[in-house]
Design a protein around this motif. Sequence first.
Motif, mmCIF file in Angstrom:
data_model
loop_
_atom_site.group_PDB
_atom_site.id
_atom_site.type_symbol
_atom_site.label_atom_id
_atom_site.label_comp_id
_atom_site.label_asym_id
_atom_site.label_seq_id
_atom_site.Cartn_x
_atom_site.Cartn_y
_atom_site.Cartn_z
ATOM 1 N N ALA A 20 -11.335 -25.523 -8.250
ATOM 2 C CA ALA A 20 -12.473 -25.996 -7.460
ATOM 3 C C ALA A 20 -13.407 -24.833 -7.137
ATOM 4 C CB ALA A 20 -11.995 -26.667 -6.179
ATOM 5 N N VAL A 21 -12.827 -23.686 -6.813
ATOM 6 C CA VAL A 21 -13.647 -22.518 -6.478
ATOM 7 C C VAL A 21 -14.389 -22.001 -7.707
ATOM 8 C CG1 VAL A 21 -13.549 -20.063 -5.854
ATOM 9 C CG2 VAL A 21 -12.324 -21.749 -4.474
ATOM 10 N N LEU A 22 -13.628 -21.780 -8.797
ATOM 11 C CA LEU A 22 -14.241 -21.171 -9.972
ATOM 12 C C LEU A 22 -15.224 -22.103 -10.673
ATOM 13 C CD1 LEU A 22 -13.607 -18.240 -10.991
ATOM 14 C CD2 LEU A 22 -11.896 -19.101 -9.433
ATOM 15 N N TRP A 23 -15.042 -23.396 -10.460
ATOM 16 C CA TRP A 23 -15.964 -24.342 -11.089
ATOM 17 C C TRP A 23 -17.052 -24.797 -10.119
ATOM 18 C CZ3 TRP A 23 -12.348 -28.273 -14.125
ATOM 19 C CH2 TRP A 23 -11.622 -27.553 -15.092
ATOM 20 N N SER A 24 -17.088 -24.246 -8.922
ATOM 21 C CA SER A 24 -18.055 -24.726 -7.931
ATOM 22 C C SER A 24 -19.464 -24.309 -8.321
ATOM 23 C CB SER A 24 -17.719 -24.155 -6.553
ATOM 24 O OG SER A 24 -17.952 -22.766 -6.552
ATOM 25 N N ASP A 36 -12.509 9.414 -7.755
ATOM 26 C CA ASP A 36 -12.066 8.588 -8.890
ATOM 27 C C ASP A 36 -10.736 7.888 -8.649
ATOM 28 O OD1 ASP A 36 -14.240 9.195 -10.591
ATOM 29 O OD2 ASP A 36 -13.354 11.180 -10.945
ATOM 30 N N LEU A 37 -10.586 7.330 -7.460
ATOM 31 C CA LEU A 37 -9.285 6.744 -7.143
ATOM 32 C C LEU A 37 -9.170 5.257 -7.493
ATOM 33 C CD1 LEU A 37 -8.438 8.582 -3.808
ATOM 34 C CD2 LEU A 37 -7.733 9.137 -6.135
ATOM 35 N N PHE A 38 -10.244 4.674 -8.003
ATOM 36 C CA PHE A 38 -10.102 3.316 -8.521
ATOM 37 C C PHE A 38 -11.038 3.142 -9.711
ATOM 38 C CE2 PHE A 38 -12.971 3.156 -4.839
ATOM 39 C CZ PHE A 38 -14.112 2.590 -5.387
ATOM 40 N N THR A 39 -10.789 2.129 -10.513
ATOM 41 C CA THR A 39 -11.530 2.005 -11.766
ATOM 42 C C THR A 39 -12.342 0.717 -11.848
ATOM 43 O OG1 THR A 39 -9.428 1.235 -12.624
ATOM 44 C CG2 THR A 39 -10.103 3.468 -13.217
ATOM 45 N N ALA A 40 -12.049 -0.229 -10.997
ATOM 46 C CA ALA A 40 -12.828 -1.468 -10.973
ATOM 47 C C ALA A 40 -12.804 -1.984 -9.548
ATOM 48 C CB ALA A 40 -12.226 -2.504 -11.915
ATOM 49 N N ILE A 41 -13.889 -2.598 -9.136
ATOM 50 C CA ILE A 41 -13.950 -3.080 -7.757
ATOM 51 C C ILE A 41 -14.847 -4.295 -7.676
ATOM 52 C CG2 ILE A 41 -15.833 -1.454 -7.202
ATOM 53 C CD1 ILE A 41 -14.561 -1.307 -4.342
ATOM 54 N N THR A 42 -14.524 -5.190 -6.757
ATOM 55 C CA THR A 42 -15.410 -6.318 -6.476
ATOM 56 C C THR A 42 -15.210 -6.736 -5.032
ATOM 57 O OG1 THR A 42 -16.279 -8.388 -7.380
ATOM 58 C CG2 THR A 42 -13.892 -8.245 -7.138
ATOM 59 N N ASP A 43 -16.096 -7.583 -4.550
ATOM 60 C CA ASP A 43 -15.982 -7.982 -3.150
ATOM 61 C C ASP A 43 -15.312 -9.343 -3.058
ATOM 62 O OD1 ASP A 43 -18.322 -9.219 -4.332
ATOM 63 O OD2 ASP A 43 -18.738 -9.970 -2.332
ATOM 64 N N CYS A 44 -14.786 -9.634 -1.876
ATOM 65 C CA CYS A 44 -14.277 -10.969 -1.615
ATOM 66 C C CYS A 44 -15.418 -11.764 -1.002
ATOM 67 C CB CYS A 44 -13.110 -10.931 -0.635
ATOM 68 S SG CYS A 44 -11.596 -10.376 -1.372
ATOM 69 N N GLY A 45 -16.017 -12.607 -1.780
ATOM 70 C CA GLY A 45 -17.107 -13.425 -1.255
ATOM 71 C C GLY A 45 -16.655 -14.861 -1.194
ATOM 72 N N ALA A 46 -17.490 -15.755 -1.697
ATOM 73 C CA ALA A 46 -17.127 -17.160 -1.718
ATOM 74 C C ALA A 46 -15.855 -17.336 -2.548
ATOM 75 C CB ALA A 46 -18.261 -17.968 -2.329
ATOM 76 N N GLY A 47 -14.907 -18.096 -2.003
ATOM 77 C CA GLY A 47 -13.654 -18.298 -2.721
ATOM 78 C C GLY A 47 -12.617 -17.228 -2.420
ATOM 79 N N LEU A 66 -10.057 -14.256 -2.257
ATOM 80 C CA LEU A 66 -9.261 -13.596 -3.292
ATOM 81 C C LEU A 66 -9.286 -14.376 -4.592
ATOM 82 C CD1 LEU A 66 -6.090 -12.569 -1.236
ATOM 83 C CD2 LEU A 66 -7.798 -11.028 -2.223
ATOM 84 N N SER A 67 -9.335 -15.710 -4.480
ATOM 85 C CA SER A 67 -9.234 -16.531 -5.695
ATOM 86 C C SER A 67 -10.316 -16.159 -6.697
ATOM 87 C CB SER A 67 -9.271 -18.031 -5.361
ATOM 88 O OG SER A 67 -10.539 -18.418 -4.899
ATOM 89 N N SER A 68 -11.560 -16.023 -6.228
ATOM 90 C CA SER A 68 -12.589 -15.688 -7.213
ATOM 91 C C SER A 68 -12.618 -14.190 -7.493
ATOM 92 C CB SER A 68 -13.957 -16.212 -6.782
ATOM 93 O OG SER A 68 -14.411 -15.523 -5.665
ATOM 94 N N ALA A 69 -12.375 -13.355 -6.483
ATOM 95 C CA ALA A 69 -12.438 -11.903 -6.691
ATOM 96 C C ALA A 69 -11.414 -11.446 -7.738
ATOM 97 C CB ALA A 69 -12.206 -11.168 -5.366
ATOM 98 N N VAL A 70 -10.152 -11.817 -7.535
ATOM 99 C CA VAL A 70 -9.088 -11.366 -8.439
ATOM 100 C C VAL A 70 -9.266 -11.981 -9.824
ATOM 101 C CG1 VAL A 70 -6.601 -11.450 -8.880
ATOM 102 C CG2 VAL A 70 -7.447 -10.961 -6.566
ATOM 103 N N THR A 71 -9.538 -13.282 -9.840
ATOM 104 C CA THR A 71 -9.615 -13.980 -11.118
ATOM 105 C C THR A 71 -10.767 -13.437 -11.965
ATOM 106 O OG1 THR A 71 -8.826 -15.901 -9.918
ATOM 107 C CG2 THR A 71 -9.578 -16.277 -12.152
ATOM 108 N N GLU A 72 -11.922 -13.238 -11.338
ATOM 109 C CA GLU A 72 -13.061 -12.752 -12.117
ATOM 110 C C GLU A 72 -12.874 -11.308 -12.578
ATOM 111 O OE1 GLU A 72 -16.636 -13.779 -9.980
ATOM 112 O OE2 GLU A 72 -16.409 -15.902 -10.480
ATOM 113 N N LEU A 73 -12.270 -10.499 -11.715
ATOM 114 C CA LEU A 73 -12.079 -9.096 -12.091
ATOM 115 C C LEU A 73 -11.028 -8.963 -13.211
ATOM 116 C CD1 LEU A 73 -13.447 -6.529 -11.123
ATOM 117 C CD2 LEU A 73 -11.593 -6.157 -9.527
#
Lengths: 962, 257
Positions: A219-223, A471-482, A484-491
């Motif tokens: 539902a989140v990823l298809w919203s 250089d302690l991380f290599t990819a990052i995104t924010d938790c916005g709408a959805g 963790l579900s959208s942040a983790v899945t999209e990353l």
Amino acid sequence: MIWRIDVFSKKNKENIELKSQIEDLGFKDFSLSTKKIYFIDSELSSAQIDKVAREVLIDPITESYSLQQGIFNKQPLSKEMMVIYHPGVFDSVAASLEKAVYDLSLTVNDIRTGTLYEFSGLDQGQIQYLGPKIIYNPVIERVADYNKLKDLKNLSQLEASSYSFNLKVIDVLGADAKKLDQISKEGCLALNTLEMEKIKEYFRKLKRNPTDCELETLAVLWSEHCGHKTFSGLIDYEERSGESTKKEKINNLLKSTIMKATKEINSPQCVSVFEDNSGIVKFDQDENICFKVETHNHPSSLEPYGGASTGIGGVIRDVLGTGSGFRPFASIDAFCFSNWHISDKDLPEGLLHPRRIIKGVVSGVRDYGNRMGIPTVAGSVLFDHRFLGNPLVYCGTLGIGSCDKSFKKVNKGDLIVVCGAKTGKDGIHGATFSSQELDQEAMGLRSAVQIGNPIEEKKVSDALLQAQEKDLFTAITDCGAGGLSSAVTELAKGYGAKVYLDRVPLKYKGLSYTDIWISESQERMVFFTQSNKIKELEDIFSREEVEMAVIGEVADSNNLVLFYQDNRVADLDMDFIFSSLQISKKATWVNKTEEKEQLQEKKNYNDDLIAILSSVNIAPKDWILHQYDHEVQGGSVLKAIDSSSLGINDAAVLRPKLSSKKAVVVGCGINPFYSDLDPYYMAALAIDEALRNVISMGGSLENTFILDNFSWGSPDDPQILGGLVRAAKACYDYSLYFGTPFISGKDSFYNEYNSGTEKITIPGTLLISAVSILEDWRLAVGSSFKKDDNLIYLVGLTKPELGQSEYLRMQGVEKGLVPKVEPNAKDVFINLSKAINKSIVASCHDLSEGGISAAIAEMCVGSGLGASLFLGEVPVSESIDDYQVLFAESPSRFLVEVEKDKKEEFQQQFKGVPCGLVGCTAEEKKLTIYNKKSSKIADISLQLIKERLLKPFAEFRWKPKK
Amino acid sequence: MATPKVLIFRTAGTNCDKETEFAFSRAGAQVELGHINLIKKNKDFSSYQIICIPGGFSYGDDLGAGKIFSLEIILWLKDKLKKFVEGGGLILGICNGFQVLVKAGILPDLDFSQTVSLVENDSRRFEDRWVRLKINSGNESLANKIWLKGLPGLIHLPVAHAEGKFFCDLEILDKIKKNNQVALSYSNNSGKDVGYPDNPNGSLDNIAGIVDETGRVFGLMPHPERFIFIHQHPDWQGRELAAHGLSFFQNSLDYFK
């Protein structure tokens, strides 16, 4: 045991702002005072609590306190009202107090705060009436109930009970279409029948039913919010013009218009566009800049303060979550409100008064942006009654980051880390909520709205930027709408992930595994790192007092697998998650025939000019900018509004890094009124305006990049969607024409309010934001006149285009030709940039709402210099009337001040381009305007101009009592 | 003497640390940023000449501007800071830093007991605007001996705060004035009848900044670090201007020459 501490002013200071709001409702002869209340649940002795009150809670010079046991020790008086937050709403003051108490080496179980209002001169009924209307917002707060709270022994009793695991499986395999719809509706999933069928089909192959968590993920990823169904869908488009009909099948409106223009322009300066959380372009050899603008319309209509603050908080996280981390250096905002001169009884049921929305939104952006230390430097505010149910709140942020950290790198085995605030039940279903129209029922969906905690985000930002430098991380995104579900899945797209939901730090007990997965708690980021970096990360994060937790790892299975206490609660194929159904919609546009207005010419335009300057759309919003810390970080070169002189610039210029001469100009264009004639021209004009604003201050087309933010009604209505198609087509045409690529964008639909009897749809509104890069800050040019006896030129062509102009709308005239961008408009921009670069321009102002009249008045006021203007010298397309020259809103025009000894050089530069020497500046503090026949048609003192400009927002500026 | 060393304190919500660091560096100092959580662990102040608490919203100003930060400074650094000033070191508190110094009782007396305050602006809102400031430049002025040397009588700087109204008992005010501890006052072109917005917050006696009895501890609401380039001034185009904010930092370094 619960201790209650009341803190109050020694001198019984009145809450003047609240009082004046109550007076606005017609209440007289009353007084009110407020006390801040702290509830501390602790085993501490009364002496220890007394120490906390004395040393931490009060300012000993101005405040005093009282101490008691229990939330209430007696029945409250009828003239009192104590307001507390609903359970689960974040209380930042309580969190700070907990930190201070901890510093004193004391321990507490829990802390809450409240506010006590004490009235005199009002009765209980009146106080109860005022409560939800003005004093508190029932979406996040309530009145403390004596009967329920008098015997409360500890504060945790206020929270939800604890959670015990119970895997929820939803029977979709056995459901028919009707039942599927019911599942979607009851679960607030906002998935349509076809999508539900697709899900059913997927699980039929797996021979099992989905868990609630799996359904929620889809539902989140298809919203609409995450998947942009409308823009990426199929549109059956029909355009009618008289008898003829043009049909077109559009496959992905975004890719076939906006992104297509960017692709065709193919600017070598674009680094990453429409890929990441923001668009990235080159700044200098070492660093790139990024820019993102978001809308937060729906939450702001319910809780203006919280909605706007989480709006700006969210877009700041977008910048932090760009590439592998960018540093935010400036913000902008644009608001569309309803005019606030509306009586309470004319307000549809369930809506907040526009005055409350305006003040709430401005303070929301102010408090969040100021605390983050990111200057909010420019913006725009427009008013129309159709924004009554749905105000528009656009927040944008720019960031700077190193070239080699402009992309995310993901590898199998990377650890998934969540950092920042703990997770609570906040904002569950926010993503699906913004994909529906608002009705009274949705107004009650309080968990979809939240308030932000800027200091948490500031800490997260401080910690992340230090970690990024190392250089302690290599990819990052924010938790916005959805969440963790959208942040983790999209990353983890293209890889897959394993996540252990019980490892996510929680604010309180009672969250199910699905709550944790989809919660939209603010101030959280997700990043990917490697195990050998965890120690160093922990050092930084613990010093900065920011929570971080490893919650899973990146896989190469292309599956998303979620666990809760060793139970598998979701297992989805990544390809399926990202295979949202392309939806089909119908769109129709019927071309309107334009009709030219014809008004009576006047001998004198003083009154009209004065009226234009008092328009809420033109009058300066200095009272907003001055509440924003628009100078923090020290980069300010030209401010959008100068505080002392009321000098109004077209945009803001600033230096993102103080070690470089380079600067950026940031501005925007927005005018939804033209949408009523044709959204195509509305969009063209918004682009033209955004470009005018950055070019007039020293930008150049080849160094300018733009962003689109659509706020529209329901895309399920073919007429409304038809308008969107028109606007998107203009975006393609004019982005390409000017050679200024789109680098990022966002859309917000369903901006409609249904009160049950009445439906209010906003006019299709497109905000275009523009950023231009300047080689040297010294080349920036402001809009206020610089010196008396200088020449004033008008460049660009003036036509009798007054359709939906400020002038005609003011008089209620609906006719009029819509302004159109000329085929040669670009020449004006290019030559102006060259002239500014050669330093032959003393000042420059674009012509927008109100046309020449408003522009020249503003240039005068900012400088304290007068001017004479000769309408006969204005370059026109045809013979046109005086009022048309004065008030036309033809685009691509500028007023330019030039010193006399640079006359030849300037005229040479504009050879072959519409350009007229229309007047000169003068020492005498007045504006005089002559018509074609050289008769004086306006003659106004600067004093009066200033008075009129300040008039419409007088009630929003603070004035000391005489 | 070697290049003076500056230690800038920061904590959750500090947000003017970077530009303050830049201003000190531009003036020629060697600058270090230190989080309070590191500083409290046995940080030795003896190698620094200047300590600065910059602007921001420490801990969100949730319990009053600078309140929690001041509490921590009293708890952890009281003796060290006293020793630091008595040993000839300088302390500068800008905006939130001034609020911290006042609430920790470091200003006006360095006795760690609060006697003056910076309270909510009369307008009850945050305001960022440029103000005119009268420099207390008399021979007796303590601030003029170090921080304000060579500045003209009237300068421009921006203020940006919600809680900057200087407030205290009249007795204390008299004492501060008598001791020549007032460094800067909000003013206007004529110097008469200074009201809002020239006095942006309703400060008692238009006070914008004060020093301690040695002149070495200085706190002010305006932001000198935001006027180290002429372009930061709202009306710099086509004018001859000097970036007066930079002088504050240069003067503090010159003190150690």
